[in-house]
Structures are given as C-alpha cells and as structure tokens.
Scaffold this active site. Structure first.
Site, PDB file in Angstrom:
ATOM      1  N   GLY A 128      92.671 147.732 -80.076  1.00  0.00           N
ATOM      2  CA  GLY A 128      94.087 147.378 -80.184  1.00  0.00           C
ATOM      3  C   GLY A 128      94.994 148.340 -79.445  1.00  0.00           C
ATOM      4  CG  ASN A 176      86.791 147.148 -77.589  1.00  0.00           C
ATOM      5  OD1 ASN A 176      87.992 147.292 -77.812  1.00  0.00           O
ATOM      6  ND2 ASN A 176      86.327 146.761 -76.412  1.00  0.00           N
ATOM      7  CB  ALA A 177      89.135 144.434 -82.115  1.00  0.00           C
ATOM      8  N   GLY A 223      79.180 146.542 -67.745  1.00  0.00           N
ATOM      9  CA  GLY A 223      77.761 146.782 -68.012  1.00  0.00           C
ATOM     10  C   GLY A 223      77.049 147.718 -67.060  1.00  0.00           C
ATOM     11  CB  CYS A 230      94.275 144.180 -73.582  1.00  0.00           C
ATOM     12  SG  CYS A 230      93.517 144.790 -75.100  1.00  0.00           S
ATOM     13  CG  ASN A 245      94.866 146.137 -69.961  1.00  0.00           C
ATOM     14  OD1 ASN A 245      94.379 145.022 -69.813  1.00  0.00           O
ATOM     15  ND2 ASN A 245      94.621 146.884 -71.015  1.00  0.00           N
ATOM     16  CB  THR A 299      86.128 142.990 -73.080  1.00  0.00           C
ATOM     17  OG1 THR A 299      87.475 142.867 -73.528  1.00  0.00           O
ATOM     18  CG2 THR A 299      85.770 144.461 -72.964  1.00  0.00           C
ATOM     19  CE  LYS A 355      92.580 153.293 -76.085  1.00  0.00           C
ATOM     20  NZ  LYS A 355      92.004 151.995 -75.748  1.00  0.00           N
TER      21      LYS A 355
END
Ligand SMILES: Cc1cc2nc3c(=O)[nH]c(=O)nc-3n(C[C@H](O)[C@H](O)[C@H](O)COP(=O)(O)OP(=O)(O)OC[C@H]3O[C@@H](n4cnc5c(N)ncnc54)[C@H](O)[C@@H]3O)c2cc1C
Ligand SMILES: Cc1cc2nc3c(=O)[nH]c(=O)nc-3n(C[C@H](O)[C@H](O)[C@H](O)COP(=O)(O)O)c2cc1C
Ligand code: FES
Lengths: 260, 312
Positions: free
Chosen positions: B72, B69-70, B244, B130, B127, B193, B45
C-alpha cells in the site's frame, strides 16, 4: 552483522508431535549475541517455496559453532525442512532483529518467562543467559495438549517450570495467565513470546507495574527491514504514520511500544 | 566493468543491474551488506506527497514461485525522502531513479517537480501501475489517454528524464506504451505486479488483509518477457525490464526480449546479495555470447539475426 551461510545439519529430531529440533553448524553462531533473535531459512534450493522462513534461535553453542532451532511442521516450508537429514546444508540468513534485553534485569532479581506453543523456543537461550547472570528464572509454558509439550525438562534444570495445556492433558488446565494468577508468582520482569492474545493479556495485566518485553510474529518478506511487509503501528500513534518493523526493530518490543 | 556500461536517458550506468522499487527500501538495510556503489542504479521506494502508512497486515502471501504483496505504498512522504533519504544515498556513487506515486494528477506533478531537483536523482519512474491503492494508481495505468496526459504533465515539471512504469493488468500493453511515448516519456520500465489473490484453506478467506495484491517473482517472468518483446518492437523508447529476475541468465533473456537494463525485485528478499552476484556473473555470459557489449544483444529475439562478426 547479518550473514548468509550454508549451514550443515548436525542433528534433526522430532521431540514432540510435529515439533522438530534442528541443530546447524557454521560460522553464524559467532555473530549471535542476543537471545530472541531469529534466522531466515531457505528450505529449498529451487523457486518453490520461494521465500525464506523466519525461525527463532533456541540455543547458541559458540564453542561447537552450532545453533539450534525448534519449529512446528506446519505448512509446505516447514514440512520440507523437517525432511532434511544430518549432513545436508541449509541456506540461513541471520542473525536478524533485536532480541530480549538481558540487561533490563539485575543479578538476584526474578524474571518470569512466559511462552506459548512455538513461542517457547527463544525463551530457552534467554533463560540460560539469565541464569548465567545470576537472575532467578520462573517459566510458565503453555501448549495446546500433552503431545506437543517440549523442553519441559530442559527448562526445569534452569528454574521452576509450570506447564499449562488448553485441554488439561499435561500440567494445569487452562492458559498461562491462569497459572500466573493461581500461583501468585512474584517477579521483577516478564519476557514473553507466543500468540498475540497471550501477549495482549500480559501487557494489559502487568505492564503498568512491571517491565514487560514481548516477542511478536508477523508474515515476512525480506526479514531485514526493506520490504515493509511486517509493519505495525506504534501504540502512541495507533492510526497515524509512525510504525515499527517486526523484523528489524523487533521482534522483541517493550510492552506499550507497539499496537498489539 | 567492461562490456556492461549502459547509456540511457539521464542515466549513465556502470552496469545494467538495479534493485526494483519497493524491494530495496531506500537502500539503508542493504548498505550494511555490500557497497551500494557497485549497483548500476537504485530505484527507490514509491514516494507520495504525504506520508503513507499503507495497508493492514498480512501484507504478503507466498505463491508458487512468487509472492503477493499489498504494502500500500508505505513511505515517509516527499519531505522526508527529499531531506533525509536522498541526501543519505548521496554518499554512494550510484544514480537514483525516484519512483513517483499519487492518487491525483496534482500529487504526481508535485512529487515529480520537487524530487527531480535532488542532485542524485537522475531519472523518475512514474508509478502509474500500483495495484494496491484504492484510487489513482491503477486508473492512470490502464487508460491510455489518462496515462498520456499524466506523462505530459509530469514531463513539463520534471528536471530529469521520465520513465513510465507500465502495468501488466491491461488488455493491450502496446497501446499503453505508445500512449506514454506520445505523452513524451523518455523510457519505459516494465512490468509492475499482476493482480492476484490467495485464500486460506482453513478459513476460506483471503490471506492478505487487503484481499488482493500484486504478484511478483519468477512466476511472472514469462509475462514480462512477452510484453517487452511486443513493446520494444513497437516503440522506440528504451526499456528497463523487470519481473522475476533471479540470475544473470534471466538478465540475458530480458535483453534478448528488448530490454536495455534490468531491475531485480523480489529476488532481493530471497537473497539480499543477489544484485552483486548477478553483476559478477554477467561479464562471462556476455563474453560467451560473442559480443563486446551487452547492449548489442538488446532485442535479439526479434531483430534480424546478424552473424556475430562484431569482433572483427
Ligand atoms: C520472528 C519469528 C520467529 C518465529 N519463530 C518460530 C519458531 O521458533 N518456531 C516455529 O515453529 N515457528 C516460528 N515462527 C513461525 C514460522 O515462521 C512459521 O510457522 C513458518 O513460516 C510457516 O512456514 P510454512 O511453510 O510451514 O507454512 P506456510 O503456511 O506454507 O507458509 C506460507 C507463508 O506464510 C508464512 N507464514 C505462515 N505462518 C506464519 C507465521 N506463524 N508467522 C510468520 N509467517 C508465517 C511463511 O513464512 C510463508 O511465507 C516464527 C515467526 C516469526 C515471524
Ligand atoms: C514488496 C513489494 C513492494 C513493491 N513496491 C513498489 C513500489 O513502491 N513502486 C513500484 O513501482 N513498484 C513496486 N513493486 C513492484 C516491483 O518494483 C517490480 O515491478 C515487481 O515486483 C516485479 O519484479 P520482481 O518479480 O523482480 O519482484 C513492489 C514489489 C514488491 C514485491
Ligand atoms: S520482512 Fe521485510 S521489512 Fe520486515
């Protein structure tokens, strides 16, 4: 232990308007050891709907290797589930989460079980286990209207059962909290599952001088604690970083533990 | 397993399958279900300097063949990840790829410098993509020059190779890939995403408390395949593909597009045993393709087709 199993439907009945009772057979009941836990069900084999659906366990029958869930046909997923026939298989992940602590009440004491709508089902297995232990149970069950009332008789066999409906078409008119006040019920502990405003009212009115355990609902992804979809703040740190996951720390929490 | 080992910068993988960041927590929940050592790697994560609670709920909403998804970037913060989660993960024989997030350049640099010192962290995944945090994240991921500079800064402090996670929410993904390659990235991971929204039919309001969120799941696979197909022909960095993936067949498709390894995200929620299942099914599929090793099929979609005489 969490298991993923293709369980076979042994019966599926509409027991009230859009309320279905579904019984499944498999090895899974052997791992079910706490009332108030839930299963995560995949209602289609394909990619749509993609996610599983969380549904509480309403009855466990280890001898028959069966368990029962009661659900409301609501959106796409539960509609697909309601069309399944006996003999068909459903992909079930479970049992998940922590349920109601039966050990918090002693033989001879009284437990008040308060359910609202589709929060009623898990209270059935709980009530059975409490009665078996020698605990006196009182049920106060709230519904929208007469057509969606279910399991009144089943609960009545286990203990005194009050029904309240919002429109007064069955039982007394009003909310479950009205019943508790008007009947001047005495009890040692409350166990409840239902809409958040109801849980909040019980927490505010009774948690200062009673043990109160509440089962929460939240939208879920994984159901096992990995995705952080179902997180809520703890009550002692309402704006901070401490949190509980409804799926794996709950869905049952002691009143005052998390922010409702 | 024979034919599945993959060598990538910093990563010596027994097989090319790993759970994607944010879809596996720090592994604890899945460790009760199977032995994490069987995974190729684990992408943990996102970690930020300070702990983050994340967004209000509802944080997820289902969509056709996918989900929004959010979350956060909820995480316990660098200190706890470094001192609690990573040492716990060290009991498994599996390389960790640490997902690094932040809202300023300094944040990224600090997390990268510290977390790359952990013995079981074999690579970083930057990342910069996001969609669910108000500042930072997405800006770093949509402006090539900004992404390049950030990559450079992180490379200067990281003790392990740096993979940059690309956002699909850009007009030209190849420009982004080239920019981070210029910045010194060792590899790419893609895709994060896609920004999306769902409305509640009763209230007319967005279902997610954050209003918009990131779309993942089978619905986004064609987008990811197309982007990897383009990028893998234009840059020389290895690509860990995601978006996916549900089956071993999906993995093969990603390799054909140009990926060298594959991450599995949302599918872990649908079937928590999906990674072991894919790993078990892969050898037969690879065998059927007539190659000895899965890496031979990377980029088959665009490489001049060579008659498979590899088995000589
Ligand atoms: C721990 C737990 C136990 C539950 N037990 C029961 C039960 O015993 N009986 C019962 O009828 N219902 C129960 N629910 C609610 C049930 O999960 C939802 O009614 C169901 O998911 C709706 O799915 P759908 O496809 O019909 O609706 P859709 O609106 O099409 O679902 C879309 C998405 O939203 C989610 N969702 C929608 N409504 C809810 C909700 N109220 N709670 C959580 N997620 C929701 C769905 O899971 C799905 O991911 C429980 C929920 C939780 C969290
Ligand atoms: C619930 C959830 C949380 C995520 N959290 C992160 C994260 O913390 N960091 C990150 O880089 N990507 C995160 N992602 C993106 C995934 O790692 C992955 O790139 C994306 O979901 C596409 O893969 P999938 O379709 O297999 O899920 C998250 C995705 C989901 C669904
Ligand atoms: S539903 Fe994934 S953490 Fe609770």
């Amino acid at each position: 232990m969490i298991v993923k199993e293709l369980c076979q439907i042994t019966s599926q009945k509409e027991i009230a308007h859009d309320i279905f009772e579904l019984t499944l057979k498999g090895e899974l009941p052997n791992s079910m050891n706490e009332p108030g836990q839930f299963v995560h069900m995949k209602v289609s084999n394909g990619l749509d709907p993609l996610l599983r659906r969380p549904i509480s366990i309403a009855n466990i029958d280890k001898k028959a290797s069966e368990f029962t869930v009661i659900y409301r046909k609501d959106g796409r997923g539960t509609t697909i589930l309601s069309e399944k026939q006996p003999g068909e298989k459903v992909d079930v992940l479970g049992p998940l989460g922590h349920g109601f602590p039966v050990e918090e009440v002693n033989k001879g004491e009284t437990a008040l079980l308060v359910g609202g709508g589709i929060g009623v089902p898990p209270l059935y297995q709980l009530s059975k286990e409490l009665v078996q232990k020698g605990v006196r149970v009182i049920h106060v069950l709230g519904f929208q209207t007469k057509d969606v009332v279910f399991y009144e008789e089943a609960f009545s066999k286990l203990g005194k059962t009050y029904i309240a409906t919002v429109d007064g078409t069955a039982g007394t008119k009003g909310f479950v909290t009205d019943v508790i006040n008007n009947e001047e019920l005495n009890f040692d502990i409350i166990y409840s599952c239902g809409p958040t405003p109801m849980l909040r009212a019980l927490e505010n009115n009774y948690s200062s001088n009673h043990k109160v355990y509440l089962s929460l609902e939240e939208r879920m992804g994984c159901g096992i604690g990995a995705c952080f979809a179902c997180v809520c703040h703890t009550a002692d740190d309402p704006t901070g970083f401490s949190y509980k996951k409804v799926c794996s720390d709950g869905p049952v929490f002691k009143a005052g533990e998390v922010l409702l | 397993m024979k034919g599945l080992q993959v060598e990538l910068p910093g990563l010596s993988l027994k097989n090319p399958i790993m759970p994607a960041s944010g879809c596996f927590g720090f592994g604890r929940e899945f460790s009760d279900l199977y032995d994490l050592s069987m995974l190729g790697a684990i992408m943990i994560k996102a970690t930020t300097v300070e702990p983050r609670f994340g967004n209000p709920t509802p944080r997820v909403a289902e969509t056709s063949a996918g989900m929004l998804n959010a979350i956060g970037l909820q995480n316990p913060g660098l200190e706890k990840v470094y001192h609690v989660e990573l040492p716990w993960l060290a009991q498994f024989d599996v390389p960790i790829i640490a997902n690094v997030a932040g809202s300023t350049e300094e944040d990224y640099v600090q997390v990268a410098r510290e977390i790359s010192k952990a013995p079981n962290v074999h690579a970083l995944e930057l990342n910069i993509s996001c969609p669910n945090v108000k500042t930072g994240g997405i800006a770093f991921g949509t402006i090539p020059e900004v992404a390049k500079n950030l990559t450079k800064k992180v490379k200067e402090v990281s003790e392990v190779p740096v993979y940059v996670k690309l956002s699909p929410n850009v007009t030209n993904i190849v420009d982004m890939a080239k920019a981070v390659e210029d910045g010194g990235a060792d590899g790419l991971t893609m895709i994060n995403t896609l920004l999306g929204m769902r409305l509640d039919l009763k209230t007319g309001q967005p279902i997610l408390a954050n209003k918009s969120g990131g779309l993942s799941g089978p619905a986004i696979k064609p987008v990811a395949i197309r982007m990897i197909y383009e990028v893998s022909q234009q840059v020389s960095l290895p690509i860990i593909g995601m978006g996916g993936v549900q089956t071993a067949e999906d993995v093969i498709e990603y390799f054909f597009a140009g990926a060298s390894a594959v991450a599995v995200g949302t599918a872990n929620f649908v079937d928590p045993f999906v990674c072991p299942s894919i790993i078990n099914e892969l050898p037969e599929l690879v065998d059927r393709l007539g190659v000895d090793h899965i890496s031979e099929i990377t980029g088959r979609s665009w490489k001049t087709f060579e008659k498979s005489n590899h088995r000589a």
